[in-house]
Design a protein around this motif. Structure first.
Motif, PDB file in Angstrom:
ATOM      1  N   SER A 114      -9.857 -20.180  54.409  1.00 27.40           N
ATOM      2  CA  SER A 114      -9.810 -18.783  53.953  1.00 27.40           C
ATOM      3  C   SER A 114      -8.851 -18.698  52.769  1.00 27.40           C
ATOM      4  CB  SER A 114      -9.426 -17.851  55.095  1.00 27.40           C
ATOM      5  OG  SER A 114      -9.624 -16.502  54.718  1.00 27.40           O
ATOM      6  N   LEU A 115      -7.887 -17.810  52.848  1.00 29.89           N
ATOM      7  CA  LEU A 115      -6.991 -17.602  51.710  1.00 29.89           C
ATOM      8  C   LEU A 115      -6.129 -18.847  51.485  1.00 29.89           C
ATOM      9  CD1 LEU A 115      -5.809 -13.974  52.563  1.00 29.89           C
ATOM     10  CD2 LEU A 115      -7.775 -14.679  51.165  1.00 29.89           C
ATOM     11  N   HIS A 126      -5.396 -12.790  47.567  1.00 32.24           N
ATOM     12  CA  HIS A 126      -5.636 -11.985  48.756  1.00 32.24           C
ATOM     13  C   HIS A 126      -7.080 -11.518  48.878  1.00 32.24           C
ATOM     14  CE1 HIS A 126      -1.083 -10.741  48.840  1.00 32.24           C
ATOM     15  NE2 HIS A 126      -1.275 -12.034  49.061  1.00 32.24           N
ATOM     16  N   ASP A 127      -7.950 -11.994  48.038  1.00 33.55           N
ATOM     17  CA  ASP A 127      -9.339 -11.548  47.975  1.00 33.55           C
ATOM     18  C   ASP A 127     -10.184 -12.356  48.965  1.00 33.55           C
ATOM     19  OD1 ASP A 127     -11.922 -10.849  47.368  1.00 33.55           O
ATOM     20  OD2 ASP A 127     -11.702 -11.092  45.195  1.00 33.55           O
ATOM     21  N   ILE A 128     -10.398 -11.811  50.172  1.00 32.33           N
ATOM     22  CA  ILE A 128     -11.156 -12.560  51.176  1.00 32.33           C
ATOM     23  C   ILE A 128     -12.621 -12.677  50.782  1.00 32.33           C
ATOM     24  CG2 ILE A 128     -11.754 -10.624  52.691  1.00 32.33           C
ATOM     25  CD1 ILE A 128     -11.019 -12.520  55.058  1.00 32.33           C
ATOM     26  N   GLY A 129     -13.112 -11.733  49.968  1.00 37.49           N
ATOM     27  CA  GLY A 129     -14.464 -11.856  49.455  1.00 37.49           C
ATOM     28  C   GLY A 129     -14.613 -13.077  48.562  1.00 37.49           C
ATOM     29  N   ARG A 130     -13.609 -13.325  47.730  1.00 36.87           N
ATOM     30  CA  ARG A 130     -13.609 -14.537  46.904  1.00 36.87           C
ATOM     31  C   ARG A 130     -13.608 -15.774  47.789  1.00 36.87           C
ATOM     32  NH1 ARG A 130      -8.767 -16.408  42.663  1.00 36.87           N
ATOM     33  NH2 ARG A 130      -9.264 -18.645  42.744  1.00 36.87           N
ATOM     34  N   ALA A 167     -10.126 -19.519  58.783  1.00 34.82           N
ATOM     35  CA  ALA A 167     -11.567 -19.368  58.582  1.00 34.82           C
ATOM     36  C   ALA A 167     -11.923 -17.916  58.331  1.00 34.82           C
ATOM     37  CB  ALA A 167     -12.343 -19.881  59.795  1.00 34.82           C
ATOM     38  N   CYS A 168     -12.626 -17.689  57.237  1.00 29.43           N
ATOM     39  CA  CYS A 168     -13.078 -16.337  56.908  1.00 29.43           C
ATOM     40  C   CYS A 168     -14.502 -16.082  57.392  1.00 29.43           C
ATOM     41  CB  CYS A 168     -12.956 -16.083  55.410  1.00 29.43           C
ATOM     42  SG  CYS A 168     -13.800 -17.291  54.366  1.00 29.43           S
TER      43      CYS A 168
END
Length: 292
Positions: A114-115, A126-130, A167-168
Motif C-alpha cells: 500500500s502506501l 498518502h494517495d491510496i488510489g495511486r 495491502a490496499c
C-alpha cells in the motif's frame, strides 16, 4: 464437505506458525523435520526462511520427506515512491515467481502493499488510489511473467486495519474484481488466497466465495479471531479458540470447488510463539480434525 475428523492429510502448516518457538527463531530445516515427523505432508514457507536455508537445500529436503507446498509466501508490495522503486519491486516479484516455480509451489501468494514507507512509519505519499493503481499495474506485469513461467498468482486481501501499510486490497470482492479485469478468461493463473483472519467479518463473504469458484480459489488459510485481540497483527488464535465459524466457511469454500489444503497460519507473539513447536504442531493437527 470433506471429513477432516479422521486424519490430517489435508493439513498444511504455514511456517510462520512455528518459526518462533520459546520466543526464539527456528531454522526452516528444523520446521520441515518437525512437520514430517508428524505426517504433515504440506507446508507454505516464507522467502526469507528459504533464502537463509538455501533454495536447493529446501527443495531437496522437501523431496526427501515427500512433502509438497500449499503456497509460497510471498510476493507483492508493489507501490513505491518513484520509478526506480517500482522497478525494484517488480524485479523482486519476478525472483519470487522463479523461487516458487523451483519449489513446485501451486501458487505465489501476493500481499500487494500500500502506501510506500508506511510500515517504517513515514509514508512517501498518502494517495491510496495511486497505490491501488500501482498494485494493479504490478500484478499485470507479474502475471505476464508468471504465465511464461507457469506459476499461478494468488492475491491475498488483508483486513482493512492493514490498508495503509501492508495491502490496499481489503475485501475478497475487490481482489476478484482485479482478477476479472486482468484474467477475464479465468485461466487459473490469477486467483486469491483466502485467509480467514482477514475476511471472516465480510458480510459478502459467502457470495464472493461462490463467485470465485474453483478457478480463483488457489489457497485457503485458517486460524481464529480472538476476543479481545491484544495485537492486531500478531495475536491470531488457534482454530477453535476464537469466534470464527470455521466449518461454515469451509463449507462455502468447498461448495465453490476448492479441494486443496487447509493451511494453518498463526502469528502469535504472546501465545503460540512462546511454546514448544511440537506442542503447537500437535495442537494444529487436533484442531484441524475437530474445529475446521
Amino acid at each position: 464437505m470433506r471429513d477432516f475428523s479422521t486424519g490430517h492429510e489435508w493439513l498444511s502448516i504455514n511456517t510462520a506458525t512455528v518459526r518462533r518457538q520459546h520466543g526464539a527463531e527456528v531454522p526452516l530445516d528444523r520446521i520441515i523435520d518437525q512437520c514430517a515427523e508428524r505426517g504433515i505432508r504440506a507446508i507454505s514457507p516464507w522467502r526469507d526462511q528459504v533464502a537463509a536455508a538455501g533454495l536447493a537445500k529446501v527443495g531437496a529436503q522437501l523431496k526427501a520427506h515427500d512433502m509438497v507446498l500449499s503456497g509460497y509466501c510471498r510476493g507483492g508490495f508493489y507501490p513505491a515512491a518513484d520509478a526506480a522503486g517500482l522497478k525494484a519491486a517488480l524485479d523482486d516479484n519476478y525472483r519470487a515467481i522463479d523461487e516458487a516455480k523451483a519449489l513446485d509451489a501451486p501458487c505465489l501468494v501476493l500481499v500487494v502493499g500500500s502506501l510506500p514507507g508506511a510500515l517504517q512509519g513515514q509514508a512517501a505519499y498518502h494517495d491510496i488510489g495511486r497505490a491501488r493503481g500501482e498494485v494493479r499495474d504490478g500484478i499485470a506485469a507479474s502475471l505476464d511473467y508468471a504465465r511464461k513461467v507457469g506459476m499461478p498468482l494468488a492475491i491475498e486481501p488483508l483486513h482493512p486495519m492493514q490498508a495503509a501499510e501492508r495491502a490496499c486490497i481489503n475485501t475478497l470482492e475487490h481482489a476478484l474484481d482485479l482478477c476479472d479485469e486482468l484474467d477475464p478468461r479465468r485461466s487459473g493463473m490469477l486467483g486469491v488466497a483466502l485467509d480467514i483472519y482477514h475476511v471472516w467479518w465480510d458480510p459478502k463473504l459467502a457470495q464472493q466465495i461462490e463467485r470465485a469458484g474453483r478457478e480463483r480459489l488457489l489457497a485457503y488459510h485458517v486460524c481464529d479471531w480472538l476476543t479481545p485481540t491484544r495485537d492486531l497483527l500478531n495475536d491470531r488464535g488457534m482454530m477453535g479458540d476464537g469466534v470464527v465459524e470455521l466449518k461454515k466457511i469451509r463449507g462455502w469454500v468447498e461448495a465453490a470447488g476448492y479441494a486443496g489444503f487447509s493451511e494453518v497460519e498463526i502469528f502469535s507473539t504472546l501465545g503460540w510463539w512462546q511454546r514448544d513447536g511440537a506442542e503447537t504442531l500437535d495442537t494444529c493437527i487436533e484442531r484441524h480434525r475437530s474445529a475446521t
